[in-house]
Design a protein around this motif. Structure first.
Motif, mmCIF file in Angstrom:
data_model
loop_
_atom_site.group_PDB
_atom_site.id
_atom_site.type_symbol
_atom_site.label_atom_id
_atom_site.label_comp_id
_atom_site.label_asym_id
_atom_site.label_seq_id
_atom_site.Cartn_x
_atom_site.Cartn_y
_atom_site.Cartn_z
ATOM 1 N N UNK A 172 3.750 3.638 8.501
ATOM 2 C CA UNK A 172 3.482 4.711 7.541
ATOM 3 C C UNK A 172 2.146 4.497 6.839
ATOM 4 N N UNK A 173 1.827 3.257 6.532
ATOM 5 C CA UNK A 173 0.525 2.946 5.938
ATOM 6 C C UNK A 173 -0.593 3.382 6.877
ATOM 7 N N UNK A 184 0.813 -1.210 0.000
ATOM 8 C CA UNK A 184 0.000 0.000 0.000
ATOM 9 C C UNK A 184 0.851 1.267 0.000
ATOM 10 N N UNK A 185 2.168 1.122 0.092
ATOM 11 C CA UNK A 185 3.071 2.251 -0.036
ATOM 12 C C UNK A 185 3.492 2.395 -1.492
ATOM 13 N N UNK A 186 3.832 3.588 -1.898
ATOM 14 C CA UNK A 186 4.321 3.793 -3.265
ATOM 15 C C UNK A 186 5.690 3.147 -3.431
ATOM 16 N N UNK A 212 1.055 12.251 3.643
ATOM 17 C CA UNK A 212 2.081 11.318 3.191
ATOM 18 C C UNK A 212 1.591 10.532 1.989
ATOM 19 N N UNK A 213 2.531 10.071 1.174
ATOM 20 C CA UNK A 213 2.187 9.311 -0.030
ATOM 21 C C UNK A 213 1.904 7.858 0.348
ATOM 22 N N UNK A 214 0.636 7.473 0.298
ATOM 23 C CA UNK A 214 0.274 6.087 0.611
ATOM 24 C C UNK A 214 -0.530 5.465 -0.521
#
Length: 268
Positions: A37-38, A13-15, A263-265
């Motif tokens: 982070x996710x 699920x993270x980039x 954040x990029x998720x």
């Protein structure tokens, strides 16, 4: 005790970019940080305080990674910890040389009651390196800073200089909201109300980053004996480091016309 992680959270699920930034860590540590982070990205709009807790767990494990400190800075901002947000985002800038979070930093200065510093950031050389969206975000913050100083005509003039092409979609709604805020600050409440009369209040709340209702997530306990219960931001993990020594005093509430950066998720 680390914050709980949803059963359906996964590194996928993270980039790709974020996963790549974690590759310098051990596989086990990178995966645990990634899951935090996710969860931070998932909770930021619905429960910012819990999102903040996840970023702190990530910092304890990987404080030298820019995307970890970025998530911590964003979550600190969204929970009103403006001095901490500034410290974290300055660290991110030192780690990767990017000025993309300049609007957030300027708004944090406003949150600390320092509109002059917000305007100084808006007029800096770094501000010229921002993309169109970043420039518009910074203009919104600068308008709020002018209102903070009682410079109401200047606050509206800042928004007038935003190109029409950059006043579309969600960002356009935020510009409209910023204009209404500037009018209200100037005592022109009827004009402000008329400006927003045809706008769905729920949409304004959404683009402002107001926490939304969500279903509960299923979680499991992720206690790790290798991480002390009394860890704080100043602790250093095997693969990370605590925040920099640079700090600011004070705290405050998030300004109504502030930036909302996440954040990029996105899924890869």
């Amino acid at each position: 005790m680390e914050p709980e992680i949803a059963e359906d959270a996964s590194m996928g699920q993270l980039s790709r970019d974020v996963r790549g930034r974690l590759r310098g860590l051990t596989k086990e540590n990178a995966e645990r940080i990634g899951l935090h982070l996710v969860m931070a990205g998932r909770l930021l709009d619905v429960d910012p305080e819990r999102a903040y807790e996840h970023t702190q767990a990530a910092v304890r494990r990987g404080g030298r990674v820019d995307v970890v400190r970025e998530a911590a800075g964003i979550a600190a901002y969204r929970t009103g910890r403006f001095a901490e947000a500034l410290r974290e985002l300055r660290t991110v800038r030192r780690l990767n040389g990017s000025s993309e979070h300049l609007p957030l930093m300027a708004d944090a200065e406003r949150g600390l009651g320092r509109p002059e510093r917000a305007l100084a950031l808006a007029a800096s050389e770094e501000a010229r390196t921002l993309d169109a969206e970043g420039r518009t975000e910074l203009a919104i913050v600068a308008s709020g800073a002018r209102s903070d100083l009682g410079e109401h005509d200047a606050a509206l003039a800042v928004l007038d200089r935003i190109p029409a092409a950059e006043r579309r979609g969600d960002l356009g709604l935020r510009v409209l909201q910023a204009r209404a805020s500037a009018l209200e600050a100037a005592g022109r409440t009827d004009e402000a109300a008329a400006l927003l009369a045809g706008v769905d209040p729920a949409e304004l709340e959404r683009v402002s980053g107001v926490p939304q209702e969500t279903e509960d997530v299923v979680v499991y306990d992720t206690y790790d004996e290798d991480v002390e219960d009394d860890d704080t931001n100043d602790d250093v993990g095997d693969d990370g480091a605590g925040p920099s020594d640079e700090d600011e005093d004070g705290a405050g509430e998030r300004p109504g016309a502030g930036s909302a950066v996440e954040p990029d998720t996105d899924e890869a």
